[in-house]
Design a protein around this motif. Sequence first.
Motif, PDB file in Angstrom:
ATOM      1  N   PHE A   9      77.776  23.571  55.816  1.00 47.85           N
ATOM      2  CA  PHE A   9      77.131  22.914  56.911  1.00 47.85           C
ATOM      3  C   PHE A   9      75.575  23.143  56.984  1.00 47.85           C
ATOM      4  O   PHE A   9      75.007  24.415  57.131  1.00 47.85           O
ATOM      5  N   LEU A  10      74.628  22.037  57.011  1.00 49.72           N
ATOM      6  CA  LEU A  10      73.419  22.137  56.846  1.00 49.72           C
ATOM      7  C   LEU A  10      72.880  21.186  57.823  1.00 49.72           C
ATOM      8  O   LEU A  10      73.589  20.065  58.326  1.00 49.72           O
ATOM      9  N   ARG A  11      71.780  21.716  58.945  1.00 49.46           N
ATOM     10  CA  ARG A  11      71.345  21.069  59.998  1.00 49.46           C
ATOM     11  C   ARG A  11      70.348  20.173  59.692  1.00 49.46           C
ATOM     12  O   ARG A  11      69.644  19.452  60.599  1.00 49.46           O
ATOM     13  N   HIS A 178      78.705  30.886  47.935  1.00 47.95           N
ATOM     14  CA  HIS A 178      78.941  29.738  47.169  1.00 47.95           C
ATOM     15  C   HIS A 178      79.385  28.596  48.301  1.00 47.95           C
ATOM     16  O   HIS A 178      79.730  28.733  49.360  1.00 47.95           O
ATOM     17  N   PRO A 179      78.780  27.425  47.981  1.00 43.46           N
ATOM     18  CA  PRO A 179      78.830  26.266  48.876  1.00 43.46           C
ATOM     19  C   PRO A 179      80.496  25.955  49.337  1.00 43.46           C
ATOM     20  O   PRO A 179      80.622  25.415  50.570  1.00 43.46           O
ATOM     21  N   ARG A 180      81.359  26.685  48.530  1.00 43.14           N
ATOM     22  CA  ARG A 180      82.860  26.324  49.103  1.00 43.14           C
ATOM     23  C   ARG A 180      83.229  27.362  50.010  1.00 43.14           C
ATOM     24  O   ARG A 180      84.274  27.421  50.564  1.00 43.14           O
ATOM     25  N   LYS A 181      82.381  28.331  50.371  1.00 39.79           N
ATOM     26  CA  LYS A 181      82.807  29.375  51.242  1.00 39.79           C
ATOM     27  C   LYS A 181      82.084  28.984  52.775  1.00 39.79           C
ATOM     28  O   LYS A 181      81.683  28.120  52.948  1.00 39.79           O
ATOM     29  N   VAL A 182      82.230  29.989  53.510  1.00 47.79           N
ATOM     30  CA  VAL A 182      82.066  29.584  54.831  1.00 47.79           C
ATOM     31  C   VAL A 182      80.393  29.265  55.076  1.00 47.79           C
ATOM     32  O   VAL A 182      80.165  28.431  55.982  1.00 47.79           O
ATOM     33  N   ILE A 183      79.700  30.227  54.613  1.00 53.60           N
ATOM     34  CA  ILE A 183      78.278  29.975  54.587  1.00 53.60           C
ATOM     35  C   ILE A 183      77.712  30.070  53.142  1.00 53.60           C
ATOM     36  O   ILE A 183      78.340  30.921  52.216  1.00 53.60           O
ATOM     37  N   THR A 184      76.530  29.601  52.960  1.00 51.05           N
ATOM     38  CA  THR A 184      76.218  29.606  51.663  1.00 51.05           C
ATOM     39  C   THR A 184      74.619  29.812  51.334  1.00 51.05           C
ATOM     40  O   THR A 184      73.910  29.338  52.261  1.00 51.05           O
ATOM     41  N   THR A 185      74.001  30.089  50.205  1.00 49.24           N
ATOM     42  CA  THR A 185      72.771  30.240  49.432  1.00 49.24           C
ATOM     43  C   THR A 185      72.827  29.528  48.385  1.00 49.24           C
ATOM     44  O   THR A 185      71.667  29.834  47.678  1.00 49.24           O
ATOM     45  N   GLY A 186      73.577  28.232  48.181  1.00 50.51           N
ATOM     46  CA  GLY A 186      73.743  27.772  46.915  1.00 50.51           C
ATOM     47  C   GLY A 186      74.637  28.662  46.035  1.00 50.51           C
ATOM     48  O   GLY A 186      75.480  28.120  45.578  1.00 50.51           O
ATOM     49  N   GLU A 187      74.075  29.571  45.351  1.00 51.69           N
ATOM     50  CA  GLU A 187      74.770  30.790  44.875  1.00 51.69           C
ATOM     51  C   GLU A 187      74.314  31.896  45.484  1.00 51.69           C
ATOM     52  O   GLU A 187      73.068  31.958  45.863  1.00 51.69           O
ATOM     53  N   GLY A 188      75.280  33.017  45.510  1.00 58.18           N
ATOM     54  CA  GLY A 188      74.758  34.303  46.143  1.00 58.18           C
ATOM     55  C   GLY A 188      75.844  35.103  46.509  1.00 58.18           C
ATOM     56  O   GLY A 188      77.073  34.546  46.539  1.00 58.18           O
ATOM     57  N   GLY A 189      75.646  36.342  46.400  1.00 57.26           N
ATOM     58  CA  GLY A 189      76.735  37.462  46.896  1.00 57.26           C
ATOM     59  C   GLY A 189      76.324  38.401  47.956  1.00 57.26           C
ATOM     60  O   GLY A 189      74.807  38.614  47.835  1.00 57.26           O
ATOM     61  N   GLN A 248      71.616  30.076  57.700  1.00 54.65           N
ATOM     62  CA  GLN A 248      73.212  29.848  57.591  1.00 54.65           C
ATOM     63  C   GLN A 248      73.789  30.866  58.669  1.00 54.65           C
ATOM     64  O   GLN A 248      74.906  30.743  59.351  1.00 54.65           O
ATOM     65  N   LEU A 249      73.293  31.993  58.655  1.00 56.37           N
ATOM     66  CA  LEU A 249      73.794  33.186  59.647  1.00 56.37           C
ATOM     67  C   LEU A 249      73.704  32.716  61.133  1.00 56.37           C
ATOM     68  O   LEU A 249      74.511  33.132  61.901  1.00 56.37           O
ATOM     69  N   GLU A 250      72.519  32.206  61.394  1.00 57.18           N
ATOM     70  CA  GLU A 250      72.278  31.648  62.704  1.00 57.18           C
ATOM     71  C   GLU A 250      73.308  30.573  63.145  1.00 57.18           C
ATOM     72  O   GLU A 250      73.626  30.607  64.394  1.00 57.18           O
ATOM     73  N   ASP A 251      73.958  29.876  62.032  1.00 56.92           N
ATOM     74  CA  ASP A 251      74.847  28.767  62.484  1.00 56.92           C
ATOM     75  C   ASP A 251      76.493  29.241  62.228  1.00 56.92           C
ATOM     76  O   ASP A 251      77.573  28.856  62.485  1.00 56.92           O
ATOM     77  N   LEU A 252      76.369  30.715  61.976  1.00 58.74           N
ATOM     78  CA  LEU A 252      78.103  31.285  61.591  1.00 58.74           C
ATOM     79  C   LEU A 252      78.935  31.082  62.606  1.00 58.74           C
ATOM     80  O   LEU A 252      80.137  30.420  62.527  1.00 58.74           O
ATOM     81  N   GLU A 253      78.569  31.405  63.723  1.00 59.85           N
ATOM     82  CA  GLU A 253      79.434  31.532  65.069  1.00 59.85           C
ATOM     83  C   GLU A 253      79.901  29.793  65.151  1.00 59.85           C
ATOM     84  O   GLU A 253      81.120  29.760  65.301  1.00 59.85           O
TER      85      GLU A 253
END
Length: 378
Positions: A9-11, A178-189, A248-253
């Motif tokens: 989800f990207l705005r 990862h993009p397949r998860k709920v929010i993403t940074t491209g790659e990241g943990g 992404q965190l801002e859009d999580l809810e």
Amino acid sequence: MQVPFSKPFLRGHEGARVAETIATGWVSQGPRVREFETAFAERVGALDAVATTNCTTALQLALYVLGVGPGDEVIVPSLSFIATANSVWQNGATPVFADVDPRTYNIDPQAIEPLITSRTKAIMPVHQLGLPADMDPILALAERHGLAVVEDAACAIGAEYRGRRIGSLGPLACFSLHPRKVITTGEGGMIAVNDPAIAARLRTLRQHAMDVSDLARHGAKDVIIESYPERGWNHRMTDMQATLGLCQLEDLEFIRDERRRLADRYTAALAGIPSIEPPFDPDYADRTWQSYAVRLVDGAPDRDTLMRLLLQDGVPTRRGVMAIHEEAAYADTQAVLPATEDVTRNTLMLPLFAGLTDAEQDHVIERLAAHVAAAVAA
Ligand SMILES: *Cc1c(COP(=O)(O)O)cnc(C)c1O
């Protein structure tokens, strides 16, 4: 109609925010990563959070910091993405596969105890597809046997277990961006941490165990000669990724609410489709709906045939969660796990993401119903 299976989800404003970060000249791990860690920790109810390159490196580091090493065993579910087991192997330890609860698809607390040996060092429950594992009995068992607990929370940002947020329950929970998860940074943990000393050690271990961060050195008034008290890795996130993560965190809810709304629509529609069961929803958990996995029961078409027919109708699906012990990479474990083997064979995932339109979802439901009806008639 061609329905996407999943999309981040990207705005549209994220690129400009990342460009601002680039314009500061600080592009590797720096102030934005720290800001993202703080915001993330707050959202998941953890004392602190430590960013890494992906969830696999987060899991590897979390196990390492709790002392998992060569000769040790870590009890994990086999019904998971292979990264769960690989993170154990990356520490020189051995994954020991436990069966799952056939309803929740999460590690069965009762299956864990018989697998504990003198070599067992840790238990790694997975909050599969965003549904929390039954954590109270797992934490009690770990305490009784003196075992460490690392949660694979790759899919579970925003999930709650008995009113407590995933990230606040155990000592260490690892999330994927990862993009397949709920929010993403491209790659990241991200590792949610509830002990300040462990957080501090994780911060050094992810940058070669160097005793001073680039950020601290840059701001120092005097010459700093760093030292390396132990060995470590390079698992640094970049400030560009962290900036995307803050967006992404801002859009999580919103993302969570939208995924739940679509999941509820699927569940309501499945009430009218025989042989296809919706996901089980235990009352102890508030899940994140990272994926919507349905189960094929008596009278349903063959799973792979159904997936092929749906794909021809513009409806991509994915097989259910893999069983790691059935892959050649882990065949040497010779595990026999009846619930896991049944679930992996008879489940499939339907398209689900924030941005899936009702019309697209109706097409998925309509095609699914048509193929099931044809199989039932045959
Ligand atoms: C996606 C996933 C991982 C790996 O996450 P990466 O960020 O891609 O390394 C680990 N465990 C589970 C359960 C996952 O779904």
